[in-house]
Every structure is written in C-alpha cells, then in structure tokens.
Scaffold this motif. Structure first.
Motif, PDB file in Angstrom:
ATOM      1  N   VAL A   1      -1.687 -35.869-110.621  1.00  0.00           N
ATOM      2  CA  VAL A   1      -1.248 -34.869-111.609  1.00  0.00           C
ATOM      3  C   VAL A   1      -0.014 -34.127-111.103  1.00  0.00           C
ATOM      4  N   LEU A   2      -0.047 -33.677-109.858  1.00  0.00           N
ATOM      5  CA  LEU A   2       1.110 -32.975-109.301  1.00  0.00           C
ATOM      6  C   LEU A   2       2.325 -33.890-109.233  1.00  0.00           C
ATOM      7  N   GLY A   3       2.093 -35.151-108.843  1.00  0.00           N
ATOM      8  CA  GLY A   3       3.205 -36.109-108.813  1.00  0.00           C
ATOM      9  C   GLY A   3       3.803 -36.292-110.186  1.00  0.00           C
ATOM     10  N   HIS A   4       2.970 -36.373-111.195  1.00  0.00           N
ATOM     11  CA  HIS A   4       3.434 -36.515-112.587  1.00  0.00           C
ATOM     12  C   HIS A   4       4.345 -35.348-112.971  1.00  0.00           C
ATOM     13  N   GLU A   5       3.914 -34.129-112.660  1.00  0.00           N
ATOM     14  CA  GLU A   5       4.705 -32.952-113.043  1.00  0.00           C
ATOM     15  C   GLU A   5       5.998 -32.859-112.240  1.00  0.00           C
ATOM     16  N   VAL A   6       5.941 -33.196-110.964  1.00  0.00           N
ATOM     17  CA  VAL A   6       7.169 -33.190-110.146  1.00  0.00           C
ATOM     18  C   VAL A   6       8.182 -34.175-110.724  1.00  0.00           C
ATOM     19  N   GLU A   7       7.689 -35.318-111.197  1.00  0.00           N
ATOM     20  CA  GLU A   7       8.606 -36.325-111.744  1.00  0.00           C
ATOM     21  C   GLU A   7       9.238 -35.880-113.055  1.00  0.00           C
ATOM     22  N   HIS A   8       8.551 -35.034-113.824  1.00  0.00           N
ATOM     23  CA  HIS A   8       9.191 -34.466-115.023  1.00  0.00           C
ATOM     24  C   HIS A   8      10.423 -33.647-114.624  1.00  0.00           C
ATOM     25  N   ILE A   9      10.333 -33.005-113.475  1.00  0.00           N
ATOM     26  CA  ILE A   9      11.487 -32.245-112.965  1.00  0.00           C
ATOM     27  C   ILE A   9      12.497 -33.197-112.328  1.00  0.00           C
ATOM     28  N   ASP A  10      11.988 -34.086-111.499  1.00  0.00           N
ATOM     29  CA  ASP A  10      12.836 -34.992-110.715  1.00  0.00           C
ATOM     30  C   ASP A  10      13.705 -35.874-111.613  1.00  0.00           C
ATOM     31  N   HIS A  11      13.172 -36.254-112.773  1.00  0.00           N
ATOM     32  CA  HIS A  11      13.906 -37.125-113.701  1.00  0.00           C
ATOM     33  C   HIS A  11      14.569 -36.343-114.832  1.00  0.00           C
ATOM     34  N   TYR A  12      14.734 -35.052-114.649  1.00  0.00           N
ATOM     35  CA  TYR A  12      15.495 -34.188-115.567  1.00  0.00           C
ATOM     36  C   TYR A  12      14.852 -34.039-116.953  1.00  0.00           C
ATOM     37  N   HIS A  13      13.578 -34.389-117.098  1.00  0.00           N
ATOM     38  CA  HIS A  13      12.946 -34.229-118.405  1.00  0.00           C
ATOM     39  C   HIS A  13      12.919 -32.764-118.821  1.00  0.00           C
ATOM     40  N   CYS A  14      12.567 -31.871-117.888  1.00  0.00           N
ATOM     41  CA  CYS A  14      12.509 -30.434-118.208  1.00  0.00           C
ATOM     42  C   CYS A  14      13.895 -29.893-118.520  1.00  0.00           C
ATOM     43  N   ALA A  15      14.865 -30.243-117.695  1.00  0.00           N
ATOM     44  CA  ALA A  15      16.231 -29.744-117.887  1.00  0.00           C
ATOM     45  C   ALA A  15      16.807 -30.240-119.206  1.00  0.00           C
ATOM     46  N   GLU A  16      16.563 -31.495-119.549  1.00  0.00           N
ATOM     47  CA  GLU A  16      17.090 -32.047-120.795  1.00  0.00           C
ATOM     48  C   GLU A  16      16.473 -31.358-122.002  1.00  0.00           C
TER      49      GLU A  16
ATOM     50  N   GLU B   1       6.055 -42.942-111.797  1.00  0.00           N
ATOM     51  CA  GLU B   1       6.694 -42.412-110.605  1.00  0.00           C
ATOM     52  C   GLU B   1       5.812 -41.388-109.894  1.00  0.00           C
ATOM     53  N   GLY B   2       5.011 -40.663-110.668  1.00  0.00           N
ATOM     54  CA  GLY B   2       4.090 -39.709-110.059  1.00  0.00           C
ATOM     55  C   GLY B   2       3.020 -40.413-109.241  1.00  0.00           C
ATOM     56  N   THR B   3       2.514 -41.535-109.766  1.00  0.00           N
ATOM     57  CA  THR B   3       1.532 -42.322-109.004  1.00  0.00           C
ATOM     58  C   THR B   3       2.186 -42.931-107.768  1.00  0.00           C
ATOM     59  N   ARG B   4       3.411 -43.404-107.923  1.00  0.00           N
ATOM     60  CA  ARG B   4       4.135 -43.956-106.780  1.00  0.00           C
ATOM     61  C   ARG B   4       4.313 -42.886-105.695  1.00  0.00           C
ATOM     62  N   MET B   5       4.601 -41.657-106.125  1.00  0.00           N
ATOM     63  CA  MET B   5       4.749 -40.549-105.182  1.00  0.00           C
ATOM     64  C   MET B   5       3.435 -40.272-104.460  1.00  0.00           C
ATOM     65  N   ALA B   6       2.323 -40.289-105.212  1.00  0.00           N
ATOM     66  CA  ALA B   6       1.019 -40.041-104.608  1.00  0.00           C
ATOM     67  C   ALA B   6       0.675 -41.128-103.588  1.00  0.00           C
ATOM     68  N   VAL B   7       0.954 -42.377-103.939  1.00  0.00           N
ATOM     69  CA  VAL B   7       0.677 -43.499-103.029  1.00  0.00           C
ATOM     70  C   VAL B   7       1.532 -43.371-101.768  1.00  0.00           C
ATOM     71  N   ALA B   8       2.808 -42.997-101.941  1.00  0.00           N
ATOM     72  CA  ALA B   8       3.695 -42.829-100.793  1.00  0.00           C
ATOM     73  C   ALA B   8       3.212 -41.710 -99.877  1.00  0.00           C
ATOM     74  N   SER B   9       2.437 -40.764-100.437  1.00  0.00           N
ATOM     75  CA  SER B   9       1.903 -39.652 -99.649  1.00  0.00           C
ATOM     76  C   SER B   9       0.538 -39.972 -99.045  1.00  0.00           C
ATOM     77  N   GLY B  10       0.089 -41.214 -99.244  1.00  0.00           N
ATOM     78  CA  GLY B  10      -1.167 -41.648 -98.627  1.00  0.00           C
ATOM     79  C   GLY B  10      -2.383 -41.593 -99.518  1.00  0.00           C
ATOM     80  N   TYR B  11      -2.196 -41.372-100.835  1.00  0.00           N
ATOM     81  CA  TYR B  11      -3.325 -41.265-101.747  1.00  0.00           C
ATOM     82  C   TYR B  11      -3.566 -42.569-102.501  1.00  0.00           C
TER      83      TYR B  11
END
Length: 560
Positions: free
Chosen positions: A148-163, A202-212
């Motif tokens: 869930v946190l990875g999902h929300e970070v990716e909304h920021i990381d991919h400019y969804h919020c800014a757009e 991308e959020g799931t990819r981030m979680a996996v990269a963090s060991g989850y």
C-alpha cells in the motif's frame, strides 16, 4: 537564488490559501460521489486539452504539498494517544525504508489518520502519504502495508499527484498561489485506470526490492474484493444499513479503482514473469492495536465470544497490552467464565501495579468459588505495599461469602464510620451472602448519606425483592429511572418484581429490554453467581414465557 525566490513566493501564497479557499470554493457538493464526479470531469476535460503541461519543479511541488498537508493536518489537531504515536512512528520507519527505492528523491513523509471509517490511503504532491485506521485494520502482515505504501509513493514518484494538481489549475483557471487551497478529496479519489495499475506494478516492485513478498499485494487486493462484495450486498439489501460513513467511502473507492480481480491478475503475472522468490510474510507489528480496538467494539455490541477471540489475537502479538486484557476479562466474565476472568484481572493488577481493578478481581473470584475467593484475594493483598484501606469492604465481603461473619463484624463497625462508598459496597456483599436484612440496612444507610447514588438504589431494589415488598421495589426503581438510571439491571429488577406480583405484560416488556441490552441474563450460570436464588429461579420462568408467546405468535402467522 531563483529557486529560493520561487519557494518564498509559494510559501507566502500558501499562508493565504486558507482564506482564498473560503472565498473561492470548488462548486461541488460534499461526499464521495461528488468528488468522483469532479475527478471524472477533470479527466474528461483533460482529453480535450491540446498540449501537455510544463512540469513544475520538485521545489515547487514540495512547497505546495507541504501547505496542503499542513492545512489537512490542522483538521486533526488533537492530543495523540500513545497508540496513535506508535503507529505514526512505525509508518515513518517503514515508509522511509520503502521510499529509499523511489526514483525521485523527495522528502517523503508518512502519516496515520486514526479514523476507523477511513478505509483508504492517499498521497499529496511532494511526498506526503496518509494511511487510514480503517485500512490498517484490514491487514495482518507488514507485506500488505508495504504494498500500500509503495503504491502511494509511486503516485508521487510518477507525477500522478502533481499532474492532477496542474490539471485542476488549468481547468479551474486558478492562480498558482491558490493551488494550496485545492480540496484534499481530489487526491483521496482514485486516478485513471492506467495510473492505478502503474502504481500497483511499481509499488509492488518497490516492496519486493525492500525485501517484502509480492503476496502481500495480492492479499490486500483479496481483502478489497471481499469488502467490495460486502458493500454490493449491503447496497442491494435495504434491510442492511448501507448508508453509513464506511460504506459510502468504500463505494467511492471501488468506483474509482480497477477491479480487485484485475489488480490481482496483474501482480500474479508479474510474479511469474519476474520470477520473484517466495518470501514468508511478516506479522504487522502494530496489528495488536487494531485487534484490541476490534475487541472493544465487539464487546460493546455484546458479541462476547468474538470479543474474546479478537482480544486474544491482540495479546498474542503484545502479551501485556492492558486494554486488550481489560476487554478479555470483561468478555470472559460476561460469558460466565469466571475463573478465566479472575486470572486475567490478576494479570492486569500485576502489570498495572495499582488497585483499580481489585474489586472486579474480587467479584470474579467470588463468582467462580465463594469459599476460596477470600484466600486468593488475601494472597494478592499481601503483595501490595501501598494503601489498600479502600478495599476493606471488598475483603469483608469475601469473608462473608466464605462464612467467616465473625471476622467481619469489627470491620463492619469500622466501615460504618467511614465513607459511604464502602458502606454501599458492603451492602451488596451482604446481598450476595444471602443476608438480605443486613443488606437492606446498609444500603439504606448509604443512601441516606448519598441519596443520588442510583446504583445503590437499584441494589436496594434487589434486596427489597427478597421481602416481596413489590411497591417499595418499584418505587426504588422509578426513582432511579427518573434520575437517568435505566440500565439493564434496573429493567431486570423491574421484570422480576412485576412477574412476582403477577403483572406479566409489564414483566415481559422489561425483560425484553434488559436481555437486549445485556444478553448475560439468559445465561443461568451468570445469574446464579451474581443474584439471589429467588432471582435465579424467576428469570428462567420469564424467559420460558417469552419463548412460549414467541412460538405461539409464529404458529398464528404460519397458519393459512
């Protein structure tokens, strides 16, 4: 220098944003559906726009996001409980670990919204991520939260919020400084289907990269799927309340996000194609807080078995959590599991180091075994180094139940000269010991000193029942009722008095009210442990008559 100047301007404009937001509101009525219409309208208009936006700088995005966050958090400016602080700290630690894998190096901040009906998470431009209590309560693994946190970070990381912010600026023709006055609901609502699925990937990819484990994302979507089915069922069944806050929020969430089945299929495909290793999911460290909250809610709803199970789950994760122990002790007691209740209260007393629950402990001991209760209570008293004079009536009462009235008499004389609180309590112990004459005397003396104590007045009514002075009983109960004491014990005392005076209709009326508020009355073991034999014999008679009339009514309805 230009960046600092831009930042200063944005911050200055942000200070006036709250004023501007009052002057220039978005013309949309409140509610989840209205926000979704606004977002849908935004996306529809975006399709007609001939050019792409010039992306704002990170510095500008962070500054506006900070003002938005400050405005939102000012609505939740209340003293934070220890449990809220614990979750806040935990989210910050886990979020920072995940955000280290983001492409954009922004000052990510993670916040907890302690609202049980907020079953959502959202992100603001610049790095702020919020998670609601209602969503966290659905989880039992850290891997679910990581997704869930990875999902929300990716909304920021991919400019969804800014757009989204820039789209609103263009469509509403807002000056740059008014962006900080945009409604937070624009960011709480979902994004386009492609953006949501991208954030999932991308959020799931981030979680996996963090060991989850990627299974955390799947289990989270499975939970959403179950909730979606529940919301649909409630919406299609007028008999179930579908209009509450939680259901409205969830309906909005499901309208604005891809189907859970589609999200699950995407992650399963990624697991296969990327050959992610199978990783065991980790327990959610703060889950004990939500299990304890759930236990309290279940107990308040008189669902004692479920409350017991939820409290035990909380204690499995955090064995010494006092609020879970309190709920467990009460749930045990309400099910007439008196030995288990006494043991749990004893544990609370050992952890707490105070005597707050000593009387509850004594009552549980007495309900389990009247003869041995005083011995066990005295053993506990010997471990206390503080002042225990307020427990003299409790100790005397347990002596009475054990048949040791001789040792109690000097203590009774001493209590008579003490505060009336102990006098009233001792009156109830005499009732439990079967000495109704002395119970009447002590309760009447206590009420002379404190006539406003309606609990004692109800206790007095129970003692008066034994003398079969039903007019006196009903007068005591009516005085309690007029003073605002209309609890289930008062109603049951009235039911018994009406039954014994052969006023069956009034008895059945009060009995139904008492049982609905306190189902323990239908448990003979519970009634026998806490009330006189007369009451223990009468309550089942009323219950049998209620059941007979219910069956008779059913037969009449069933007849052609």
């Amino acid at each position: 220098m230009k960046h600092w100047l831009a930042l200063s301007v944005i911050v200055a404009l942000g200070v006036t944003a709250m004023v501007v937001s009052e002057i220039r509101k978005v013309d949309v009525p409140p509610g989840p559906a209205a926000v979704l219409f606004l977002v849908a309208d935004t996306e529809k208009e975006l399709m007609r726009m001939p050019v792409r936006f010039t992306r704002m700088s990170d510095t500008e995005e962070i500054a506006i996001g900070d003002v938005l966050a400050k405005s939102y958090q000012s609505q939740h400016e209340e003293e934070k409980l220890a449990s809220v602080q614990t979750v806040d700290k935990y989210l910050a630690q886990l979020g920072s670990r995940l955000a280290a894998h983001a492409n954009r190096k922004l000052p990510y901040k993670f916040h907890y919204i302690p609202e049980k009906y907020f079953v959502n998470a959202f992100a603001l431009p610049g790095g702020h991520v919020y998670v609601g209590q209602g969503l966290l309560a659905l989880m039992d693994s850290e891997d679910e939260l990581a997704s869930v946190l990875g999902h929300e970070v990716e909304h920021i990381d991919h400019y969804h919020c800014a757009e989204r912010m820039q789209v609103e600026q263009a469509l509403r023709k807002l000056p740059f400084g008014e962006l900080a006055a945009l409604p937070i609901e624009l960011f709480q609502a979902g994004y386009s289907k492609d953006q949501e699925l991208e954030a999932d990937r991308e959020g799931t990819r981030m979680a996996v990269a963090s060991g989850y484990s990627a299974s955390g994302a799947i289990r989270m979507f499975e939970a959403f799927q179950r909730m979606q089915e529940l919301v649909r069922r409630k919406a299609n069944n007028p008999g179930e309340e579908a209009g509450d806050v939680a259901n409205q929020t969830l309906e909005g969430y499901f309208r604005s996000h891809p189907l859970p089945s589609e999200r699950i299929a995407q992650i399963q495909k990624m697991i296969a194609s990327e050959r992610w290793p199978v990783v065991a999911e980790r327990d959610l460290p703060v889950a004990y807080i939500f299990w304890s909250n759930r236990a309290q809610e279940l107990f308040a709803a008189n669902k004692y078995t479920e409350a017991e199970a939820a409290a035990l789950r909380s204690l499995k994760l955090q064995p010494d959590r006092q609020d879970a122990l309190e709920t467990l002790a009460k749930a045990y007691f309400s099910q007439a599991k008196f030995a288990e209740s006494a043991e749990t209260y004893r544990k609370i007393l050992q952890i707490d180091g105070e005597t707050k629950f000593a009387k509850d402990y004594a009552i549980a001991l007495a309900a389990d075994d009247k003869k041995s209760a005083v011995h066990q209570f005295d053993q506990w008293l010997e471990t206390q180094s503080g002042d225990v004079t307020d427990l003299r009536a409790t100790q005397a009462g347990l002596d009475l139940l054990a048949g040791n009235a001789g040792a109690t008499n000097p203590m009774v004389r001493e209590i008579n000269r003490a505060e009336p609180d102990q006098l009233g309590e001792l009156g109830w112990w005499y009732y439990l010991a079967g000495d109704y004459t002395q119970a009447l005397k002590l309760l009447q003396e206590a009420l002379q000193q404190r006539p406003g104590n309606m609990d004692w007045r109800t206790d007095l009514a129970w003692a008066q029942l034994q003398n079969k002075k039903f007019e006196d009983v009903l007068q005591s109960l009516n005085e309690g009722y007029l003073a605002g004491n209309a609890g289930p014990d008062r109603k049951m005392a009235g039911a018994v008095a009406f039954w014994l005076s052969e006023q069956k209709d009034a008895s059945l009326r009060d009995f139904a009210i008492a049982v609905e508020a306190q189902p323990e009355w239908k448990n003979p073991k519970w009634v026998r442990a806490l009330y006189s034999p007369l009451v223990a014999d009468t309550v089942p008679q009323i219950a049998a008559e209620q059941e007979r009339l219910r069956k008779l009514q059913f037969q009449r309805i069933a007849q052609p």
